[in-house]
Write a protein that holds these residues in place. Structure first.
Motif, mmCIF file in Angstrom:
data_model
loop_
_atom_site.group_PDB
_atom_site.id
_atom_site.type_symbol
_atom_site.label_atom_id
_atom_site.label_comp_id
_atom_site.label_asym_id
_atom_site.label_seq_id
_atom_site.Cartn_x
_atom_site.Cartn_y
_atom_site.Cartn_z
ATOM 1 N N GLU A 1 4.448 10.127 -1.477
ATOM 2 C CA GLU A 1 5.788 9.571 -1.369
ATOM 3 C C GLU A 1 5.729 8.042 -1.332
ATOM 4 O O GLU A 1 6.510 7.379 -1.990
ATOM 5 C CB GLU A 1 6.452 10.110 -0.105
ATOM 6 N N PHE A 2 4.787 7.492 -0.560
ATOM 7 C CA PHE A 2 4.694 6.039 -0.468
ATOM 8 C C PHE A 2 4.293 5.446 -1.814
ATOM 9 O O PHE A 2 4.743 4.374 -2.190
ATOM 10 C CB PHE A 2 3.693 5.642 0.620
ATOM 11 N N GLY A 3 3.443 6.176 -2.558
ATOM 12 C CA GLY A 3 3.066 5.723 -3.895
ATOM 13 C C GLY A 3 4.276 5.608 -4.799
ATOM 14 O O GLY A 3 4.435 4.630 -5.541
ATOM 15 N N LEU A 4 5.170 6.588 -4.749
ATOM 16 C CA LEU A 4 6.393 6.528 -5.558
ATOM 17 C C LEU A 4 7.336 5.452 -5.048
ATOM 18 O O LEU A 4 8.041 4.815 -5.837
ATOM 19 C CB LEU A 4 7.099 7.883 -5.548
ATOM 20 N N PHE A 5 7.351 5.255 -3.731
ATOM 21 C CA PHE A 5 8.214 4.236 -3.143
ATOM 22 C C PHE A 5 7.893 2.859 -3.721
ATOM 23 O O PHE A 5 8.774 2.041 -3.937
ATOM 24 C CB PHE A 5 8.037 4.244 -1.618
ATOM 25 N N ALA A 52 3.281 8.258 -12.995
ATOM 26 C CA ALA A 52 2.322 9.345 -13.221
ATOM 27 C C ALA A 52 0.897 8.864 -13.035
ATOM 28 O O ALA A 52 0.065 9.582 -12.462
ATOM 29 C CB ALA A 52 2.511 9.914 -14.627
ATOM 30 N N PHE A 53 0.584 7.656 -13.495
ATOM 31 C CA PHE A 53 -0.770 7.126 -13.326
ATOM 32 C C PHE A 53 -1.107 6.983 -11.840
ATOM 33 O O PHE A 53 -2.227 7.280 -11.414
ATOM 34 C CB PHE A 53 -0.920 5.783 -14.038
ATOM 35 N N VAL A 54 -0.144 6.533 -11.048
ATOM 36 C CA VAL A 54 -0.370 6.372 -9.608
ATOM 37 C C VAL A 54 -0.497 7.733 -8.932
ATOM 38 O O VAL A 54 -1.365 7.937 -8.081
ATOM 39 C CB VAL A 54 0.763 5.533 -8.980
ATOM 40 N N LEU A 55 0.356 8.682 -9.308
ATOM 41 C CA LEU A 55 0.287 10.014 -8.702
ATOM 42 C C LEU A 55 -1.037 10.700 -8.998
ATOM 43 O O LEU A 55 -1.550 11.453 -8.160
ATOM 44 C CB LEU A 55 1.456 10.874 -9.186
#
Length: 195
Positions: A1-5, A52-55
């Protein structure tokens, strides 16, 4: 979640300012306004894949921690096939954008496979209980704003920390120094590129 944030606003910003950013960085000499426009199109497509790359980087360690390197490798092979199929399949109608689109679609396919695979990992692969209220959209003390407030408070406490016995400054202070150094060097390099 923090990655998407962090990543969703960054992806949106890159998509919105793609053309001015490319122009500022590259448009000079033989890199024309047409080249800027074409590069900005590809950058927008890549920006759609940034989350997507971060996830992927968030989900892959769940497998590696279980000493399972085969499953992500298998997923990566399927994503590579999707990348090639989209890139080559759409090359005629879309031109160079097909390569960027293939990479972005393959990244989301990889995330979908990784996420689907974590379902069998049980509770250990789920979000922490303290982060679930924010995932449900509750923005109060336990949600995103509560997390931000906690980060700010921890940062304030960290900055107020006394130096260690050797007189060295805290890790956060050293990071701030390096951030300044990188910013200055980037400015110097940009100024030199205009000459």
């Amino acid at each position: 979640e923090f990655g998407l944030f962090l990543t969703l606003p960054a992806a949106f910003a890159i998509a919105v300012i793609a053309q001015p950013m490319v122009a500022a960085l590259f448009e000079r000499g033989q890199f024309t306004a047409f080249d800027t426009a074409q590069t900005a199109k590809a950058l927008v497509v890549y920006a759609l894949g940034l989350p997507a790359f971060v996830l992927q980087k968030i989900l892959q360690p769940l497998y590696f921690a279980r000493e399972d390197t085969r499953t992500p490798f298998r997923f990566a092979l399927w994503s590579m096939v999707v990348n090639a199929a989209v890139a080559f399949g759409l090359m005629q109608p879309l031109g160079f954008i097909a390569a960027a689109l293939g990479t972005t679609v393959a990244a989301w396919v990889m995330v979908a496979q990784l996420w689907w695979g974590t379902r069998a990992m049980g509770q250990a692969a789920r979000a922490d209980a303290e982060q679930q209220p924010a995932a449900r959209g509750e923005l109060g003390d336990g949600g995103v704003f509560g997390e931000l407030d906690g980060i700010v408070k921890r940062g304030e406490q960290h900055r107020g920390a006394k130096p260690n016995t050797l007189g060295a400054r805290s890790h956060g202070a050293r990071e701030n120094d390096w951030g300044g150094v990188v910013a200055v060097l980037g400015g110097v390099m940009f100024a030199k590129s205009d000459e």
